[in-house]
Design a protein around this motif. Sequence first.
Motif, PDB file in Angstrom:
ATOM      1  N   LYS A  28     -59.430 106.157 -52.771  1.00  0.00           N
ATOM      2  CA  LYS A  28     -59.094 105.120 -51.806  1.00  0.00           C
ATOM      3  C   LYS A  28     -59.436 103.742 -52.376  1.00  0.00           C
ATOM      4  CE  LYS A  28     -60.486 108.328 -48.153  1.00  0.00           C
ATOM      5  NZ  LYS A  28     -61.533 108.602 -47.122  1.00  0.00           N
ATOM      6  N   PRO A  29     -58.717 102.704 -51.965  1.00  0.00           N
ATOM      7  CA  PRO A  29     -59.078 101.338 -52.392  1.00  0.00           C
ATOM      8  C   PRO A  29     -60.500 101.004 -51.942  1.00  0.00           C
ATOM      9  CG  PRO A  29     -56.901 101.389 -51.371  1.00  0.00           C
ATOM     10  CD  PRO A  29     -57.514 102.733 -51.115  1.00  0.00           C
ATOM     11  N   HIS A  30     -61.209 100.263 -52.765  1.00  0.00           N
ATOM     12  CA  HIS A  30     -62.586  99.901 -52.427  1.00  0.00           C
ATOM     13  C   HIS A  30     -63.022  98.697 -53.244  1.00  0.00           C
ATOM     14  CE1 HIS A  30     -63.058 102.588 -55.946  1.00  0.00           C
ATOM     15  NE2 HIS A  30     -64.057 101.773 -56.260  1.00  0.00           N
ATOM     16  N   CYS A  31     -64.163  98.120 -52.856  1.00  0.00           N
ATOM     17  CA  CYS A  31     -64.761  96.998 -53.572  1.00  0.00           C
ATOM     18  C   CYS A  31     -65.940  97.492 -54.406  1.00  0.00           C
ATOM     19  CB  CYS A  31     -65.221  95.918 -52.601  1.00  0.00           C
ATOM     20  SG  CYS A  31     -63.870  95.112 -51.719  1.00  0.00           S
ATOM     21  N   ASN A  32     -66.110  96.895 -55.561  1.00  0.00           N
ATOM     22  CA  ASN A  32     -67.181  97.312 -56.457  1.00  0.00           C
ATOM     23  C   ASN A  32     -68.558  97.126 -55.830  1.00  0.00           C
ATOM     24  OD1 ASN A  32     -69.075  96.129 -59.022  1.00  0.00           O
ATOM     25  ND2 ASN A  32     -68.094  98.107 -59.316  1.00  0.00           N
ATOM     26  N   ASP A  33     -68.769  96.039 -55.100  1.00  0.00           N
ATOM     27  CA  ASP A  33     -70.072  95.822 -54.474  1.00  0.00           C
ATOM     28  C   ASP A  33     -70.423  96.960 -53.520  1.00  0.00           C
ATOM     29  OD1 ASP A  33     -70.552  93.485 -55.836  1.00  0.00           O
ATOM     30  OD2 ASP A  33     -69.927  92.167 -54.198  1.00  0.00           O
ATOM     31  N   TYR A  42     -84.451  99.663 -78.413  1.00  0.00           N
ATOM     32  CA  TYR A  42     -83.935  98.472 -77.761  1.00  0.00           C
ATOM     33  C   TYR A  42     -82.414  98.537 -77.751  1.00  0.00           C
ATOM     34  CZ  TYR A  42     -88.636  96.560 -78.313  1.00  0.00           C
ATOM     35  OH  TYR A  42     -89.983  96.358 -78.249  1.00  0.00           O
ATOM     36  N   SER A  43     -81.820  98.052 -76.683  1.00  0.00           N
ATOM     37  CA  SER A  43     -80.367  97.971 -76.628  1.00  0.00           C
ATOM     38  C   SER A  43     -79.966  96.779 -75.780  1.00  0.00           C
ATOM     39  CB  SER A  43     -79.764  99.255 -76.028  1.00  0.00           C
ATOM     40  OG  SER A  43     -80.049  99.350 -74.647  1.00  0.00           O
ATOM     41  N   VAL A  44     -78.742  96.318 -75.986  1.00  0.00           N
ATOM     42  CA  VAL A  44     -78.111  95.389 -75.057  1.00  0.00           C
ATOM     43  C   VAL A  44     -76.830  96.052 -74.570  1.00  0.00           C
ATOM     44  CG1 VAL A  44     -79.100  93.339 -76.133  1.00  0.00           C
ATOM     45  CG2 VAL A  44     -76.825  94.110 -76.835  1.00  0.00           C
ATOM     46  N   ILE A  45     -76.512  95.817 -73.297  1.00  0.00           N
ATOM     47  CA  ILE A  45     -75.373  96.479 -72.670  1.00  0.00           C
ATOM     48  C   ILE A  45     -74.593  95.445 -71.870  1.00  0.00           C
ATOM     49  CG2 ILE A  45     -74.629  98.415 -71.242  1.00  0.00           C
ATOM     50  CD1 ILE A  45     -77.520  99.514 -71.483  1.00  0.00           C
ATOM     51  N   LEU A  46     -73.299  95.394 -72.101  1.00  0.00           N
ATOM     52  CA  LEU A  46     -72.430  94.534 -71.317  1.00  0.00           C
ATOM     53  C   LEU A  46     -71.665  95.398 -70.323  1.00  0.00           C
ATOM     54  CD1 LEU A  46     -71.293  91.468 -71.281  1.00  0.00           C
ATOM     55  CD2 LEU A  46     -69.241  92.571 -72.173  1.00  0.00           C
ATOM     56  N   PHE A  47     -71.865  95.134 -69.025  1.00  0.00           N
ATOM     57  CA  PHE A  47     -71.130  95.814 -67.969  1.00  0.00           C
ATOM     58  C   PHE A  47     -70.052  94.868 -67.446  1.00  0.00           C
ATOM     59  CE2 PHE A  47     -75.441  97.556 -67.824  1.00  0.00           C
ATOM     60  CZ  PHE A  47     -75.204  98.922 -67.799  1.00  0.00           C
ATOM     61  N   ALA A  48     -68.827  95.342 -67.379  1.00  0.00           N
ATOM     62  CA  ALA A  48     -67.722  94.568 -66.801  1.00  0.00           C
ATOM     63  C   ALA A  48     -67.492  95.071 -65.387  1.00  0.00           C
ATOM     64  CB  ALA A  48     -66.455  94.725 -67.632  1.00  0.00           C
ATOM     65  N   LEU A  49     -67.707  94.197 -64.406  1.00  0.00           N
ATOM     66  CA  LEU A  49     -67.624  94.574 -62.993  1.00  0.00           C
ATOM     67  C   LEU A  49     -66.494  93.810 -62.325  1.00  0.00           C
ATOM     68  CD1 LEU A  49     -71.443  94.423 -62.147  1.00  0.00           C
ATOM     69  CD2 LEU A  49     -70.105  96.419 -62.854  1.00  0.00           C
ATOM     70  N   PRO A  50     -65.543  94.504 -61.717  1.00  0.00           N
ATOM     71  CA  PRO A  50     -64.392  93.822 -61.104  1.00  0.00           C
ATOM     72  C   PRO A  50     -64.778  93.157 -59.789  1.00  0.00           C
ATOM     73  CG  PRO A  50     -64.269  96.174 -60.697  1.00  0.00           C
ATOM     74  CD  PRO A  50     -65.452  95.966 -61.607  1.00  0.00           C
ATOM     75  N   GLY A  51     -64.315  91.927 -59.605  1.00  0.00           N
ATOM     76  CA  GLY A  51     -64.553  91.229 -58.355  1.00  0.00           C
ATOM     77  C   GLY A  51     -63.451  91.447 -57.343  1.00  0.00           C
ATOM     78  N   SER A  52     -62.295  91.915 -57.799  1.00  0.00           N
ATOM     79  CA  SER A  52     -61.185  92.194 -56.892  1.00  0.00           C
ATOM     80  C   SER A  52     -61.227  93.655 -56.443  1.00  0.00           C
ATOM     81  CB  SER A  52     -59.853  91.902 -57.580  1.00  0.00           C
ATOM     82  OG  SER A  52     -59.737  92.657 -58.772  1.00  0.00           O
ATOM     83  N   LYS A  53     -60.461  93.965 -55.400  1.00  0.00           N
ATOM     84  CA  LYS A  53     -60.431  95.336 -54.879  1.00  0.00           C
ATOM     85  C   LYS A  53     -59.869  96.286 -55.928  1.00  0.00           C
ATOM     86  CE  LYS A  53     -59.615  96.087 -50.573  1.00  0.00           C
ATOM     87  NZ  LYS A  53     -58.996  96.231 -49.227  1.00  0.00           N
ATOM     88  N   ILE A  54     -60.496  97.452 -56.046  1.00  0.00           N
ATOM     89  CA  ILE A  54     -60.032  98.468 -56.991  1.00  0.00           C
ATOM     90  C   ILE A  54     -59.035  99.373 -56.282  1.00  0.00           C
ATOM     91  CG2 ILE A  54     -60.719 100.537 -58.255  1.00  0.00           C
ATOM     92  CD1 ILE A  54     -61.370  98.009 -59.738  1.00  0.00           C
TER      93      ILE A  54
END
Length: 323
Positions: free
Chosen positions: A295-300, A267-279
């Motif tokens: 190149k600049p891009h969006c995480n989605d 069993y594990s728990v994992i926290l993913f930090a996902l940026p909402g602004s352009k990278i």
Amino acid sequence: MATDAEARQPQLPRIDFSGVDPSAPGAGQWAAVRAQVVDALATFGCFDAHYPALGPDLRAALFDGAVKQLFALPDDAKRRNSYGPDRPLFGYLGGIPGLSKAYESLAISDRVEPERVRAFADLMWPDGDNAGFCEAVHGAARRIAELEEAVQRMVMEGLGVPGYHDAMRESMRHVFRMSQYTAPGGGAEGKEVRYGAHQDCSTLTVVCQHEVNGLEVQTGDGEWVHFRPSSPASLVVMAGNELRAWTNDRVRAPFHRVAVGGDVARYSVILFALPGSKIQAPDELVDEEHPIRFKPHCNDDFMRFCLAQGARHEDKLKDFSGV
């Protein structure tokens, strides 16, 4: 107990956070730990964090009192953990082509705040008393998120661009994923891969595992390192491809996988930090010695690309936005 061969294997860098207060940047051992963090992420892409704020008692409440009862639910209940067809990686994962049938996972997405944890619990147990579950899950997630934010701040400070931290933090979304990896059992020898080799689409990923090991990380020269926690308060902090892109390739995003043996589920728990602004790499991190790499891009958009590409073991960030 580790075998002689395991004892000779390289291990993840170990960094002690017991002298760091995430709510007081710069105080105590902050500067010394920051130097270790930046070096570990640049050379290895991850490290073993000794983090007493999430000690054995809190972990027992999280896994034995919350996570295990979650996976005891019938499949129909677990499938209620959905964020819609446009966000297939944000909810329940199980029985998905390309993933092991012996792996399943549920997630609380966007912000791991008390009301979101409560809504998740009420979805799983509509008629239950969910106070204990909520307290255990939110308490652990909050402490893990505090470590994630501290590490992200340290990286920006260490690279000389601390002024970008607040904007990045304001845009950040979190996915708190709770996972079960079924053991092979039946006297099977060796380990079986439950989640294949991949890099994360996050800026940072923090992994907390319970009792059974299984995380394996690939070094720059292709060797697989089996993570063995250095203490009962160990977490793994790992850079994802979005931090690699934002830092203009100054940190590694290591390939990693999960392989399980024996008769006891992992069993594990994992926290993913996902940026909402352009990278996009800051101008300060681009020069003649470090020309722009991505190149600049969006995480989605990047996540959708990775999903469409499937589980192939390859550098998806380079394919998606490499210059």
